[in-house]
Motif scaffolding. Structure first.
Motif, PDB file in Angstrom:
ATOM      1  N   GLN A 155      63.868  39.055   5.548  1.00 39.07           N
ATOM      2  CA  GLN A 155      64.453  39.267   6.871  1.00 39.07           C
ATOM      3  C   GLN A 155      65.415  38.133   7.241  1.00 39.07           C
ATOM      4  N   LEU A 156      65.036  36.911   6.932  1.00 37.65           N
ATOM      5  CA  LEU A 156      65.915  35.781   7.221  1.00 37.65           C
ATOM      6  C   LEU A 156      67.189  35.842   6.371  1.00 37.65           C
ATOM      7  N   TYR A 157      67.050  36.260   5.130  1.00 40.36           N
ATOM      8  CA  TYR A 157      68.229  36.418   4.267  1.00 40.36           C
ATOM      9  C   TYR A 157      69.171  37.468   4.850  1.00 40.36           C
ATOM     10  N   MET A 158      68.621  38.582   5.299  1.00 42.38           N
ATOM     11  CA  MET A 158      69.450  39.646   5.874  1.00 42.38           C
ATOM     12  C   MET A 158      70.120  39.177   7.168  1.00 42.38           C
ATOM     13  N   GLN A 159      69.412  38.380   7.975  1.00 36.99           N
ATOM     14  CA  GLN A 159      70.020  37.836   9.189  1.00 36.99           C
ATOM     15  C   GLN A 159      71.173  36.889   8.837  1.00 36.99           C
ATOM     16  N   GLY A 160      70.998  36.110   7.786  1.00 39.39           N
ATOM     17  CA  GLY A 160      72.063  35.209   7.333  1.00 39.39           C
ATOM     18  C   GLY A 160      73.277  35.987   6.850  1.00 39.39           C
ATOM     19  N   ARG A 161      73.041  37.091   6.135  1.00 41.75           N
ATOM     20  CA  ARG A 161      74.154  37.951   5.692  1.00 41.75           C
ATOM     21  C   ARG A 161      74.869  38.565   6.890  1.00 41.75           C
ATOM     22  N   GLU A 162      74.092  38.946   7.890  1.00 39.57           N
ATOM     23  CA  GLU A 162      74.677  39.530   9.107  1.00 39.57           C
ATOM     24  C   GLU A 162      75.579  38.509   9.809  1.00 39.57           C
ATOM     25  N   ARG A 163      75.124  37.277   9.886  1.00 38.10           N
ATOM     26  CA  ARG A 163      75.950  36.230  10.503  1.00 38.10           C
ATOM     27  C   ARG A 163      77.234  36.008   9.719  1.00 38.10           C
ATOM     28  N   ALA A 164      77.146  36.012   8.399  1.00 38.65           N
ATOM     29  CA  ALA A 164      78.345  35.846   7.567  1.00 38.65           C
ATOM     30  C   ALA A 164      79.307  37.018   7.773  1.00 38.65           C
ATOM     31  N   MET A 165      78.756  38.230   7.910  1.00 33.19           N
ATOM     32  CA  MET A 165      79.585  39.403   8.140  1.00 33.19           C
ATOM     33  C   MET A 165      80.300  39.289   9.491  1.00 33.19           C
ATOM     34  N   GLN A 166      79.618  38.793  10.502  1.00 28.54           N
ATOM     35  CA  GLN A 166      80.241  38.629  11.815  1.00 28.54           C
ATOM     36  C   GLN A 166      81.390  37.619  11.765  1.00 28.54           C
ATOM     37  N   ILE A 167      81.183  36.538  11.030  1.00 29.16           N
ATOM     38  CA  ILE A 167      82.237  35.530  10.888  1.00 29.16           C
ATOM     39  C   ILE A 167      83.447  36.120  10.183  1.00 29.16           C
ATOM     40  N   GLU A 168      83.213  36.826   9.085  1.00 35.94           N
ATOM     41  CA  GLU A 168      84.311  37.427   8.320  1.00 35.94           C
ATOM     42  C   GLU A 168      85.010  38.509   9.144  1.00 35.94           C
ATOM     43  N   THR A 169      84.261  39.288   9.899  1.00 31.47           N
ATOM     44  CA  THR A 169      84.856  40.328  10.745  1.00 31.47           C
ATOM     45  C   THR A 169      85.749  39.697  11.809  1.00 31.47           C
ATOM     46  N   ARG A 170      85.302  38.619  12.391  1.00 30.12           N
ATOM     47  CA  ARG A 170      86.099  37.916  13.404  1.00 30.12           C
ATOM     48  C   ARG A 170      87.390  37.369  12.779  1.00 30.12           C
ATOM     49  N   ASN A 171      87.278  36.781  11.586  1.00 35.05           N
ATOM     50  CA  ASN A 171      88.463  36.268  10.890  1.00 35.05           C
ATOM     51  C   ASN A 171      89.428  37.395  10.534  1.00 35.05           C
ATOM     52  N   LEU A 172      88.892  38.526  10.109  1.00 34.29           N
ATOM     53  CA  LEU A 172      89.744  39.663   9.763  1.00 34.29           C
ATOM     54  C   LEU A 172      90.455  40.217  10.988  1.00 34.29           C
ATOM     55  N   LYS A 173      89.776  40.229  12.109  1.00 32.22           N
ATOM     56  CA  LYS A 173      90.398  40.714  13.344  1.00 32.22           C
ATOM     57  C   LYS A 173      91.567  39.823  13.726  1.00 32.22           C
ATOM     58  N   LEU A 174      91.394  38.509  13.603  1.00 30.59           N
ATOM     59  CA  LEU A 174      92.484  37.582  13.906  1.00 30.59           C
ATOM     60  C   LEU A 174      93.658  37.794  12.957  1.00 30.59           C
ATOM     61  N   GLU A 175      93.367  37.954  11.677  1.00 26.76           N
ATOM     62  CA  GLU A 175      94.444  38.177  10.706  1.00 26.76           C
ATOM     63  C   GLU A 175      95.143  39.515  10.949  1.00 26.76           C
ATOM     64  N   GLU A 176      94.361  40.530  11.272  1.00 27.77           N
ATOM     65  CA  GLU A 176      94.936  41.849  11.556  1.00 27.77           C
ATOM     66  C   GLU A 176      95.856  41.778  12.783  1.00 27.77           C
ATOM     67  N   ASP A 177      95.438  41.069  13.815  1.00 26.66           N
ATOM     68  CA  ASP A 177      96.274  40.904  15.005  1.00 26.66           C
ATOM     69  C   ASP A 177      97.572  40.166  14.667  1.00 26.66           C
ATOM     70  N   ARG A 178      97.456  39.126  13.858  1.00 30.51           N
ATOM     71  CA  ARG A 178      98.640  38.357  13.460  1.00 30.51           C
ATOM     72  C   ARG A 178      99.611  39.227  12.668  1.00 30.51           C
TER      73      ARG A 178
END
Length: 174
Positions: free
Chosen positions: A111-134
Motif C-alpha cells: 500500500q505504501l509503495y502504491m501511494q508513492g507511485r501515486e505521488r510520483a504520478m501526480q508530480i509528473e502530471t503537474r509537470n506535463l500540464k505545465l509543458e502542455e500549456d507552454r
C-alpha cells in the motif's frame, strides 16, 4: 525598381510562411505526443504495452518516469513503513500469528509503495500540464505570426501586381 523590391519581399514572406508552418507542424506533433503521454500517465500504472505504444519522441521521458516513480515509491515506502507497522502492532498487540503478521507487513509495504507511485504520478502530471500549456501558448503565437505573415504577403502581392500594371505600356489610339 518597385517591382523588384516587392518581388523580393514576396519571396521573403513566402520563406517566412513556410518556416512558420514547418515549426507549427513540429510543435503540433510535439503537443500531440505530450498529450498522448499524459493520457498514458493518468491511466495509473504503466505496463510494457503502454511503454511500447507511447510515441517515440516520449520514450526517453517514459523510461525516466518509470525509474523516478519506482525510486520515489521505494523511498516513500521505506520512510513510512516502520511507523505504519508499529501502529499496526500497537493496535493488534504482540501475540499475533507470525503468518498473519507477515501478510500484514507485506500488505502495508504494498500500500505504501502504491501511494508513492501515486505521488510520483501526480508530480509528473503537474509537470506535463505545465509543458502542455507552454507548448499551447507557443503554438498560438506561431498561428498568430502565420496569420500576420499571410496578410502581409497578400498586401505585398497586391502591391507587386499593381507595380506591374503601372509599368505595363499603355497604348492609346488618337
Amino acid at each position: 525598381m518597385g517591382i523588384l523590391i516587392f518581388t523580393a519581399r514576396v519571396h521573403d514572406l513566402i520563406y517566412q510562411k513556410s518556416n512558420v508552418e514547418y515549426r507549427l507542424s513540429k510543435l503540433t506533433k510535439r503537443l500531440r505526443d505530450v498529450q498522448q503521454y499524459a493520457a498514458t500517465i493518468a491511466n495509473g500504472g504503466i505496463s510494457i504495452g503502454d511503454l511500447l505504444n507511447s510515441p517515440g519522441s516520449m520514450m526517453g521521458r517514459t523510461l525516466g518516469y518509470l525509474g523516478f516513480a519506482h525510486n520515489s515509491a521505494i523511498a516513500y515506502m521505506n520512510q513510512n513503513a516502520p511507523m505504519m507497522q508499529q501502529l499496526w502492532l500497537q493496535q493488534m498487540g504482540p501475540n499475533q500469528n507470525p503468518q498473519q503478521q507477515q501478510m500484514m507487513q507485506q500488505y502495508i509495504l504494498r500500500q505504501l509503495y502504491m501511494q508513492g507511485r501515486e505521488r510520483a504520478m501526480q508530480i509528473e502530471t503537474r509537470n506535463l500540464k505545465l509543458e502542455e500549456d507552454r507548448l499551447q501558448q507557443e503554438k498560438d503565437k506561431l498561428e498568430a505570426l502565420g496569420k500576420s505573415i499571410e496578410e502581409e504577403l497578400k498586401s505585398a502581392k497586391e502591391a507587386r501586381d499593381q507595380g506591374i500594371k503601372d509599368m505595363a505600356p499603355k497604348y492609346t489610339f488618337a
